[in-house]
Write an enzyme that holds these catalytic residues in place. Structure first.
Site, short mmCIF file in Angstrom:
data_model
loop_
_atom_site.label_atom_id
_atom_site.label_comp_id
_atom_site.label_asym_id
_atom_site.label_seq_id
_atom_site.Cartn_x
_atom_site.Cartn_y
_atom_site.Cartn_z
N HIS A 143 8.87 107.74 45.63
CA HIS A 143 9.77 108.66 46.31
C HIS A 143 11.22 108.31 45.98
CE1 HIS A 143 6.20 109.64 48.77
NE2 HIS A 143 6.81 110.77 48.98
N LYS A 147 14.45 107.51 50.94
CA LYS A 147 13.32 107.53 51.88
C LYS A 147 13.24 106.21 52.63
CE LYS A 147 8.37 108.61 52.20
NZ LYS A 147 8.59 109.58 53.30
#
EC number: 1.17.1.8
Length: 251
Positions: A143, A147
């Site tokens: 990600h 995040k």
């Protein structure tokens, strides 16, 4: 016409959902909730759901997990169904979600995309076959660098689906750097990568003797999660109290 409130409306996902709903004749945003109460999109924005005095059929949540407790309390108070898309909830918060679902309709999913939820179904089918054949199981998720939670809620959900097919006999392994020993056969490794602007990648690896099977899903845009959340909101509006997930939406 479904009337929705966007919780976390001025965040990245809130804005994606706002733009998609503007083009959808079956749903409209009547209000937003955000700690930043700037009105960017023509609907009123409140600092909390408790302060919102606009009538609605459902709330879509893509805010921080820190806002979940107050959100749940307001949903129950207003008898307002909600689609909860925030990740990184604690065990206590997950229990609170289940408790709230006895009083109001709640749809909670680790991932809102059709592709990921189809992947869940595939894993239920193939995991018992490959695990019994001695394949090692690993999950790698990637990600963007903003995040906060690691591993992702989706990675944990994938592992849970796999483990449930094997009567939860496997332990989860998040870090191999603290010990030097042979891999335990009864574990599912879960590794997280954070960098750049990666929207979301999940790779499930079944590694056997002389062969490897890899099943993967790549998100190229946040729009896939937004579309799933909108479909879930349409589904949930008017539903009785209960705990729902994306399997209910896609049938």
């Amino acid at each position: 016409m479904v009337r929705a409130i966007m919780h976390g409306c001025n965040g990245a996902m809130g804005q994606v959902i706002t733009n998609l709903i503007a083009e959808d004749p079956g749903i409209e945003l009547v209000a937003g909730v955000d700690i930043n109460t700037e009105q960017k999109n023509g609907y009123p924005v409140f600092a909390s759901l408790a302060e919102c005095d606009v009538e609605a059929d459902v709330v879509i949540d893509f805010a921080s997990a820190k806002a979940t407790d107050a959100l749940l309390a307001a949903m129950v108070e207003k008898k307002l169904p909600g689609v909860l898309c925030s990740t990184g909830l604690s065990e206590e918060q997950l229990e609170a979600v289940k408790e709230a679902s006895t009083k109001v309709a709640i749809l909670k999913s680790a991932n809102m995309s059709l592709g990921i939820n189809t992947l869940f179904k595939v894993l239920k089918m193939v995991t018992p076959i490959l695990a019994e054949a001695g394949f090692d199981m690993e999950i790698v998720e990637k990600h963007h660098n903003r995040k906060l939670d690691a591993p992702s809620g989706t990675a944990l959900a994938l592992a849970d689906v796999m483990n449930e097919t094997m009567d939860n006999a496997y332990a989860y392994k998040f870090d191999r750097t603290q010990e030097r020993k042979k891999r335990d056969k009864m574990e599912i490794g879960i590794q997280a990568v954070r960098g750049g602007t990666i929207v979301g990648e999940h790779e499930v690896i079944f590694a056997g003797t002389d062969e490897v099977i890899t099943i993967s899903h790549t998100a190229y845009s946040r729009a896939i999660f937004a579309k799933g959340a909108i479909a879930a909101a349409k589904y949930l509006a008017g539903k009785p109290a209960g705990y729902y997930d994306m399997k209910d939406v896609i049938g």
